[in-house]
Write an enzyme that holds these catalytic residues in place. Structure first.
Site, PDB file in Angstrom:
ATOM      1  N   CYS A  94       5.953   4.961  -1.853  1.00 44.41           N
ATOM      2  CA  CYS A  94       4.992   4.149  -2.595  1.00 44.41           C
ATOM      3  C   CYS A  94       5.468   2.701  -2.539  1.00 44.41           C
ATOM      4  CB  CYS A  94       4.967   4.646  -4.043  1.00 44.41           C
ATOM      5  SG  CYS A  94       3.965   3.643  -5.145  1.00 44.41           S
ATOM      6  N   CYS A 204      -0.123   0.066   1.418  1.00 40.35           N
ATOM      7  CA  CYS A 204      -0.171   1.080   0.348  1.00 40.35           C
ATOM      8  C   CYS A 204      -0.309   2.415   1.067  1.00 40.35           C
ATOM      9  CB  CYS A 204      -1.378   0.830  -0.557  1.00 40.35           C
ATOM     10  SG  CYS A 204      -1.750   2.199  -1.689  1.00 40.35           S
TER      11      CYS A 204
HETATM   12  N1  DGL Z   1       0.465   4.621  -2.882  1.00 37.02           N
HETATM   13  C1  DGL Z   1       0.925   3.547  -3.655  1.00 37.02           C
HETATM   14  C2  DGL Z   1       1.513   2.401  -2.841  1.00 37.02           C
HETATM   15  O1  DGL Z   1       1.912   2.603  -1.711  1.00 37.02           O
HETATM   16  C3  DGL Z   1       0.214   3.048  -4.843  1.00 37.02           C
HETATM   17  C4  DGL Z   1      -1.172   3.377  -5.158  1.00 37.02           C
HETATM   18  C5  DGL Z   1      -1.389   3.153  -6.639  1.00 37.02           C
HETATM   19  O2  DGL Z   1      -0.989   4.035  -7.379  1.00 37.02           O
HETATM   20  O3  DGL Z   1      -1.898   2.088  -7.019  1.00 37.02           O
HETATM   21  O4  DGL Z   1       1.607   1.295  -3.317  1.00 37.02           O
END
Ligand code: DGL
Length: 282
Positions: A94, A204
């Site tokens: 993440c 993301c």
């Molecule tokens: N998948 C996450 C990232 O790479 C975040 C998505 C979220 O929860 O806002 O930042």
């Protein structure tokens, strides 16, 4: 459980057994939700003998609009769960959580942490007109860590940042082709295209699952940068250097969620194209 990677040559007797036990421990991987599955798939492909624990913090997603103390609190709960399971390494799949906590956790916990961050460096190698767009959460883009990263490149490339509120939620709900998802993509991409970007970074992990939809909107000549594979390759290097890589046997994957098991299972089925068993995070 000892939290120090085994140095191999210094092992002897029961110490070595303890180190071997540690090396056989699972790899913990987490994200605010299902986005990190894009990284997990590559990890499983490159490290088929490893046992993987995947936690989707779906009950607390999205992270992108939350403050850093909330993300730290959630990441700590999940990290401590992995440690209770003997995890030898943790992958923060993440961008938002990596930006908030990775340095602190590396200092506080004695095991390797691998994080994800927007691939500006690979984008620089691809861009021809030096206009690069970054799609990420508001949390990532406003973080100190991201600010430092982008400052390193700012003199040689024009970076155009696009926060994408709502997009991760659509992926979280498994709505990859829904009219609202396409509307959001068209809106965010048109803002970047207006800047003449020739390279777009998916900053993301949720957005990796929208690659097909993004490609339908942008011109074929625009490069997309997705670092999921590179993160898995980095994990392989870290495990090899620490003599922690498992090289034989069939690995397993266990999926956990802090949200609704039924919803998470349904979304995972859509994203992975297969049924998986999803457990509640104890
Ligand atoms: N998948 C996450 C990232 O790479 C975040 C998505 C979220 O929860 O806002 O930042």
């Amino acid at each position: 459980m000892k939290n120090n990677p085994c140095s191999g040559s210094q092992c002897s007797g029961s110490q070595c057994f303890e180190d071997q036990q540690f090396a056989d421990g699972p790899i913990g991987i987490f994200d605010s939700g299902v986005g990190g599955l894009s990284v997990l798939q590559h990890i499983h492909q490159l490290l088929p003998s490893e046992n993987l624990l995947y936690v989707a913090d779906s009950g607390h997603a999205p992270y992108g609009c939350k403050d850093e103390s909330y993300i730290e609190q959630r990441s700590r709960i999940i990290t401590e769960y992995f440690l209770s399971q003997g995890s030898k390494t943790i992958v923060i799949a993440c961008n938002t959580a990596t930006a908030s906590i990775i340095e602190k956790f590396r200092q506080q916990y004695g095991i390797p942490f691998i994080g994800v961050e927007p691939g500006i460096k690979p984008a620089m190698a691809m861009t021809e007109n030096n206009n690069v767009g970054i799609m990420a959460t508001a949390g990532t883009l406003s973080s100190e860590r991201y600010n430092e990263l982008s400052q390193r490149f700012i003199s040689s490339v024009n970076l155009y940042h696009q926060a994408c509120p709502g997009l991760a939620d659509q992926v979280e709900a498994g709505l990859l082709n829904a009219p609202e998802t396409i509307r959001l993509l068209e809106k965010y991409l048109s803002l970047l295209l207006a800047r003449q970007v020739d390279t777009i970074v998916l900053g993301c992990t949720h957005y990796s699952f929208l690659t097909k939809q993004i490609k339908k909107i942008i011109n074929d000549s625009i490069h997309l940068v997705d670092t999921s594979r590179a993160i898995a390759e980095q994990l392989v290097r870290v495990l090899e250097q620490a003599a922690l890589k498992k090289i034989s046997g069939d690995g397993s994957i266990a999926y956990f969620t802090t949200g609704s098991i039924n919803n998470t299972r349904a979304t995972m089925k859509r994203l992975l194209n297969k049924e998986v068993v999803v457990n509640c995070l104890p």
